[in-house]
Design a protein around this motif. Structure first.
Motif, PDB file in Angstrom:
ATOM      1  N   UNK A 106       0.581  -1.099   0.412  1.00 24.65           N
ATOM      2  CA  UNK A 106       0.215  -0.136   0.127  1.00 24.65           C
ATOM      3  C   UNK A 106       0.854   1.689   0.083  1.00 24.65           C
ATOM      4  N   UNK A 107       0.493   2.312  -0.961  1.00 24.51           N
ATOM      5  CA  UNK A 107       0.861   3.827  -1.356  1.00 24.51           C
ATOM      6  C   UNK A 107       2.478   3.723  -1.687  1.00 24.51           C
ATOM      7  N   UNK A 108       2.819   2.432  -2.503  1.00 29.77           N
ATOM      8  CA  UNK A 108       3.850   2.321  -3.547  1.00 29.77           C
ATOM      9  C   UNK A 108       3.198   2.445  -5.226  1.00 29.77           C
ATOM     10  N   UNK A 109       4.567   3.004  -5.933  1.00 24.69           N
ATOM     11  CA  UNK A 109       4.085   3.034  -7.454  1.00 24.69           C
ATOM     12  C   UNK A 109       5.066   1.993  -8.041  1.00 24.69           C
ATOM     13  N   UNK A 110       5.021   1.001  -9.250  1.00 22.26           N
ATOM     14  CA  UNK A 110       5.679   0.586  -9.322  1.00 22.26           C
ATOM     15  C   UNK A 110       5.208   0.446 -11.122  1.00 22.26           C
ATOM     16  N   UNK A 111       6.577   0.995 -11.784  1.00 24.62           N
ATOM     17  CA  UNK A 111       7.353   1.046 -13.016  1.00 24.62           C
ATOM     18  C   UNK A 111       6.779   0.070 -13.886  1.00 24.62           C
ATOM     19  N   UNK A 112       7.259  -0.934 -12.626  1.00 20.54           N
ATOM     20  CA  UNK A 112       6.865  -2.179 -13.809  1.00 20.54           C
ATOM     21  C   UNK A 112       6.770  -3.137 -13.267  1.00 20.54           C
ATOM     22  N   UNK A 113       5.854  -4.267 -13.752  1.00 20.65           N
ATOM     23  CA  UNK A 113       5.782  -5.478 -13.360  1.00 20.65           C
ATOM     24  C   UNK A 113       6.482  -6.555 -12.093  1.00 20.65           C
ATOM     25  N   UNK A 114       7.918  -6.090 -12.581  1.00 23.04           N
ATOM     26  CA  UNK A 114       9.197  -6.675 -11.443  1.00 23.04           C
ATOM     27  C   UNK A 114       9.593  -6.831 -10.835  1.00 23.04           C
ATOM     28  N   UNK A 115       9.627  -5.056 -10.370  1.00 24.59           N
ATOM     29  CA  UNK A 115       9.760  -4.718  -9.470  1.00 24.59           C
ATOM     30  C   UNK A 115       8.906  -5.017  -8.881  1.00 24.59           C
ATOM     31  N   UNK A 116       7.469  -4.541  -9.009  1.00 23.68           N
ATOM     32  CA  UNK A 116       6.381  -5.110  -7.782  1.00 23.68           C
ATOM     33  C   UNK A 116       6.375  -6.526  -7.793  1.00 23.68           C
ATOM     34  N   UNK A 117       7.414  -7.512  -8.068  1.00 23.98           N
ATOM     35  CA  UNK A 117       6.793  -8.396  -8.152  1.00 23.98           C
ATOM     36  C   UNK A 117       8.410  -8.523  -7.198  1.00 23.98           C
TER      37      UNK A 117
END
Length: 108
Positions: free
Chosen positions: A26-37
């Motif tokens: 929560x509160x994070x914005x991820x630039x890529x799917x890899x970053x979210x993973x």
């Protein structure tokens, strides 16, 4: 697990996802799917599995539980070594010869 349509159907999964969302991403914005993973992996493996307190471990985290276990183990070994030294002194006072193969001497 419950049957389809009752309130227990996905309760554990929903609870896990709620924790991941509120504590992990929560509160994070991820630039890529890899970053979210990577963020999910770091939360689950780095915090949820190792640092989160667990009832079955006496409300300790796995890391705290292991530290306590190894500290208790080290204390028990010190007591055993001290008891062995006292036993050696008793045998020596009685005039008994001690050899390394007796199992009475630590070999140190």
């Amino acid at each position: 697990m419950g049957s389809v349509g009752d309130s227990y159907d996905n309760a554990l999964t929903e609870n896990l996802w709620m924790l991941i969302k509120t504590e992990g991403v929560r509160g994070h914005v991820f630039a890529t799917r890899a970053e979210a993973n990577l963020a999910l992996f770091e939360y689950i493996n780095g915090f949820y599995n190792s640092r989160r307190i667990q009832e079955r471990l006496g409300f300790l985290s796995p890391i705290e539980f292991e530290e306590k276990h190894y500290a208790n183990q080290a204390t028990a070994e010190q007591v055993n070594h001290s008891a062995g030294a006292v036993g050696d002194q008793i045998h020596a006072a009685a005039g008994e010869d001690l050899e390394v193969g007796d199992g009475l001497v630590d070999g140190a």
